[in-house]
Motif scaffolding. Structure first.
Motif, mmCIF file in Angstrom:
data_model
loop_
_atom_site.group_PDB
_atom_site.id
_atom_site.type_symbol
_atom_site.label_atom_id
_atom_site.label_comp_id
_atom_site.label_asym_id
_atom_site.label_seq_id
_atom_site.Cartn_x
_atom_site.Cartn_y
_atom_site.Cartn_z
ATOM 1 N N HIS A 153 -35.838 -54.160 8.148
ATOM 2 C CA HIS A 153 -34.595 -53.407 8.310
ATOM 3 C C HIS A 153 -34.340 -52.580 7.058
ATOM 4 C CE1 HIS A 153 -33.380 -55.828 11.849
ATOM 5 N NE2 HIS A 153 -34.003 -56.802 11.204
ATOM 6 N N TRP A 154 -33.924 -51.351 7.250
ATOM 7 C CA TRP A 154 -33.436 -50.522 6.159
ATOM 8 C C TRP A 154 -32.541 -49.449 6.742
ATOM 9 C CZ3 TRP A 154 -32.980 -45.525 4.425
ATOM 10 C CH2 TRP A 154 -32.580 -45.369 3.092
ATOM 11 N N GLU A 155 -31.413 -49.227 6.088
ATOM 12 C CA GLU A 155 -30.483 -48.155 6.428
ATOM 13 C C GLU A 155 -30.063 -47.489 5.125
ATOM 14 O OE1 GLU A 155 -29.845 -47.326 9.445
ATOM 15 O OE2 GLU A 155 -30.660 -49.076 10.488
ATOM 16 N N PRO A 156 -29.625 -46.236 5.162
ATOM 17 C CA PRO A 156 -29.151 -45.602 3.932
ATOM 18 C C PRO A 156 -28.069 -46.421 3.224
ATOM 19 C CG PRO A 156 -29.387 -43.958 5.659
ATOM 20 C CD PRO A 156 -29.621 -45.294 6.308
ATOM 21 N N GLU A 157 -27.268 -47.148 3.994
ATOM 22 C CA GLU A 157 -26.205 -47.975 3.408
ATOM 23 C C GLU A 157 -26.756 -49.126 2.569
ATOM 24 O OE1 GLU A 157 -24.776 -45.628 6.700
ATOM 25 O OE2 GLU A 157 -26.391 -47.121 6.620
ATOM 26 N N PHE A 158 -28.063 -49.445 2.716
ATOM 27 C CA PHE A 158 -28.688 -50.508 1.931
ATOM 28 C C PHE A 158 -29.242 -49.988 0.609
ATOM 29 C CE2 PHE A 158 -30.295 -52.867 6.016
ATOM 30 C CZ PHE A 158 -28.999 -52.974 6.472
ATOM 31 N N GLY A 159 -29.280 -48.674 0.434
ATOM 32 C CA GLY A 159 -30.008 -48.062 -0.662
ATOM 33 C C GLY A 159 -29.257 -47.972 -1.968
ATOM 34 N N VAL A 160 -29.927 -47.420 -2.969
ATOM 35 C CA VAL A 160 -29.418 -47.418 -4.336
ATOM 36 C C VAL A 160 -28.160 -46.570 -4.506
ATOM 37 C CG1 VAL A 160 -31.688 -47.873 -5.327
ATOM 38 C CG2 VAL A 160 -30.950 -45.514 -4.998
ATOM 39 N N ALA A 161 -27.947 -45.592 -3.637
ATOM 40 C CA ALA A 161 -26.792 -44.705 -3.787
ATOM 41 C C ALA A 161 -25.532 -45.236 -3.129
ATOM 42 C CB ALA A 161 -27.117 -43.323 -3.212
ATOM 43 N N GLY A 210 -34.152 -52.544 0.324
ATOM 44 C CA GLY A 210 -33.120 -51.977 -0.535
ATOM 45 C C GLY A 210 -33.547 -50.670 -1.160
ATOM 46 N N VAL A 211 -34.390 -50.735 -2.204
ATOM 47 C CA VAL A 211 -34.796 -49.522 -2.898
ATOM 48 C C VAL A 211 -35.792 -48.737 -2.040
ATOM 49 C CG1 VAL A 211 -34.399 -50.629 -5.126
ATOM 50 C CG2 VAL A 211 -36.719 -50.584 -4.165
ATOM 51 N N GLY A 212 -36.189 -47.545 -2.525
ATOM 52 C CA GLY A 212 -36.969 -46.618 -1.715
ATOM 53 C C GLY A 212 -38.304 -47.128 -1.227
ATOM 54 N N PHE A 213 -38.910 -48.084 -1.923
ATOM 55 C CA PHE A 213 -40.195 -48.613 -1.480
ATOM 56 C C PHE A 213 -40.084 -49.436 -0.194
ATOM 57 C CE2 PHE A 213 -41.280 -48.033 -6.067
ATOM 58 C CZ PHE A 213 -42.337 -47.141 -5.882
ATOM 59 N N PHE A 214 -38.860 -49.634 0.282
ATOM 60 C CA PHE A 214 -38.643 -50.381 1.522
ATOM 61 C C PHE A 214 -37.959 -49.533 2.597
ATOM 62 C CE2 PHE A 214 -38.798 -53.432 -1.928
ATOM 63 C CZ PHE A 214 -39.680 -54.389 -1.434
ATOM 64 N N ASN A 215 -37.842 -48.227 2.387
ATOM 65 C CA ASN A 215 -37.024 -47.428 3.313
ATOM 66 C C ASN A 215 -37.755 -46.968 4.567
ATOM 67 O OD1 ASN A 215 -38.563 -45.192 2.552
ATOM 68 N ND2 ASN A 215 -36.963 -44.284 1.279
ATOM 69 N N ARG A 216 -39.064 -47.223 4.655
ATOM 70 C CA ARG A 216 -39.854 -46.944 5.857
ATOM 71 C C ARG A 216 -39.875 -45.463 6.231
ATOM 72 N NH1 ARG A 216 -37.617 -50.556 10.499
ATOM 73 N NH2 ARG A 216 -35.687 -49.610 9.767
ATOM 74 N N ARG A 217 -39.561 -44.589 5.283
ATOM 75 C CA ARG A 217 -39.547 -43.154 5.583
ATOM 76 C C ARG A 217 -40.905 -42.515 5.304
ATOM 77 N NH1 ARG A 217 -33.368 -41.246 3.937
ATOM 78 N NH2 ARG A 217 -32.389 -42.046 5.839
ATOM 79 N N VAL A 267 -34.970 -60.400 0.881
ATOM 80 C CA VAL A 267 -33.953 -59.380 0.641
ATOM 81 C C VAL A 267 -34.217 -58.735 -0.710
ATOM 82 C CG1 VAL A 267 -31.495 -58.843 0.467
ATOM 83 C CG2 VAL A 267 -32.254 -60.720 1.955
ATOM 84 N N ASN A 268 -34.427 -57.414 -0.699
ATOM 85 C CA ASN A 268 -34.558 -56.657 -1.936
ATOM 86 C C ASN A 268 -33.204 -56.025 -2.242
ATOM 87 O OD1 ASN A 268 -35.240 -53.481 -2.886
ATOM 88 N ND2 ASN A 268 -36.102 -55.118 -4.136
ATOM 89 N N VAL A 269 -32.534 -56.532 -3.262
ATOM 90 C CA VAL A 269 -31.174 -56.105 -3.596
ATOM 91 C C VAL A 269 -31.238 -54.853 -4.464
ATOM 92 C CG1 VAL A 269 -29.006 -56.775 -4.694
ATOM 93 C CG2 VAL A 269 -30.350 -58.470 -3.418
ATOM 94 N N SER A 270 -30.669 -53.762 -3.971
ATOM 95 C CA SER A 270 -30.771 -52.478 -4.661
ATOM 96 C C SER A 270 -29.625 -52.206 -5.627
ATOM 97 C CB SER A 270 -30.826 -51.349 -3.632
ATOM 98 O OG SER A 270 -29.600 -51.251 -2.920
ATOM 99 N N ALA A 271 -28.580 -53.021 -5.613
ATOM 100 C CA ALA A 271 -27.337 -52.693 -6.334
ATOM 101 C C ALA A 271 -27.527 -52.557 -7.841
ATOM 102 C CB ALA A 271 -26.274 -53.752 -6.038
ATOM 103 N N LEU A 272 -28.456 -53.309 -8.436
ATOM 104 C CA LEU A 272 -28.665 -53.245 -9.887
ATOM 105 C C LEU A 272 -29.389 -51.985 -10.317
ATOM 106 C CD1 LEU A 272 -27.691 -55.821 -11.448
ATOM 107 C CD2 LEU A 272 -28.440 -56.405 -9.147
ATOM 108 N N HIS A 273 -30.163 -51.423 -9.396
ATOM 109 C CA HIS A 273 -30.990 -50.268 -9.721
ATOM 110 C C HIS A 273 -30.132 -49.031 -9.974
ATOM 111 C CE1 HIS A 273 -34.127 -47.201 -9.331
ATOM 112 N NE2 HIS A 273 -35.029 -48.163 -9.441
ATOM 113 N N GLN A 274 -30.628 -48.151 -10.822
ATOM 114 C CA GLN A 274 -29.925 -46.893 -11.044
ATOM 115 C C GLN A 274 -29.863 -46.098 -9.738
ATOM 116 O OE1 GLN A 274 -32.507 -48.117 -12.762
ATOM 117 N NE2 GLN A 274 -32.419 -47.602 -14.917
#
Length: 270
Positions: free
Chosen positions: A139-147, A117-124, A176-183
């Protein structure tokens, strides 16, 4: 856990940055019914986070140091890497000889999968690959991220695909790291604006958003066999509390987190 590991599927969900007080209030007000129906006694357990930000907290949790009950201990742990002198390893603890839980469960025959979810899991960048690399599949896609305003829906859809393609006999450990709560989370509250920014109220609206979709995740994970689930926060976050904003700091709003563990019965998903 010695009778669970090897028999049941396992689910670990971290609701990234979720504050205990917000989670407790929403549960009591009936605003997160899909989560509450699974919480023991219908309430969150109050615990202390093992770290004050995502990277530190998850490194600890993946070594078996889940949030600690907010009461005098000692408290035995569910999972532990073999470590001489550990006072929190008990008879029922699942003990593994590897340094981290995902590889320990892989050694016990589990397919280990991370939905980031958040950037620590984005594999970039290399730092964003450290935690996902602990798993056999990530798995990580931009659609999973905080924005993304639809981040959790996209993460759940990914989890459903993971479950659907597994052979029936294959045990699964899904994280599953849920990013929705994060700013930023302002877009989860109708009428809120980017200029006004995030607040305790938008944080709460983000948890309500997660609750609307988490039933699909629970159904997928209990569709093949019983599943042992842990749902918790990795740390909280401050919204002006005593002048503090954010996390990676030592405030009560950051260190105190909600926690729950429960079984998902396969019959309940039918």
């Amino acid at each position: 856990m010695n009778t669970v590991v090897g028999s049941d599927d396992l689910l670990l969900v971290t609701l990234d940055t979720l504050r205990f007080d917000v989670a407790e209030e929403l549960a009591a007000a009936g605003r997160i019914p899909n989560l509450v129906r699974h919480l023991p006694g219908g309430v969150w357990e109050k615990r202390h986070a093992p770290g004050s930000f995502t990277y530190a907290s998850h490194q600890a949790m993946f070594a078996g140091f889940l949030p600690t009950p907010a009461s005098p201990g000692p408290h035995s742990r569910l999972f532990a890497a073999r470590f001489a002198g550990s006072e929190s390893t008990a008879d029922g603890t699942f003990v593994h000889d590897t340094a981290d839980l995902p590889s320990g469960l892989a050694g016990a025959g589990y397919r280990t999968v991370c939905v980031g979810g958040v950037g620590f899991f984005n594999r970039r960048p290399p730092l964003g690959s450290v935690l996902p690399a602990l798993f056999q599949e990530s798995h990580w896609e931009p659609e999973f991220g905080v924005a993304s305003p639809t981040s959790f829906e996209e993460q759940v859809a990914c989890a459903e695909r993971v479950v659907a393609r597994l052979p029936p006999e294959q045990r699964l450990f899904l994280f599953v790291n849920v990013s929705a709560l994060h700013q930023p989370n302002w877009f989860h509250l109708p009428g809120a604006t980017a200029d006004a920014g995030d607040s305790r109220q938008t944080h709460a609206a983000a948890l309500e958003y997660v609750d609307r979709h988490i039933g699909r995740l629970f159904a997928a994970m209990s569709s093949r066999r019983r599943c042992f689930a842990i749902v918790c926060s990795d740390h909280g976050t401050a919204y002006g509390d005593d002048g503090y904003t954010g996390h990676r700091l030592g405030h009560e709003a950051v260190w105190t987190v909600p926690y729950a563990q429960f079984f998902l019965d396969p019959e309940a998903s039918r």
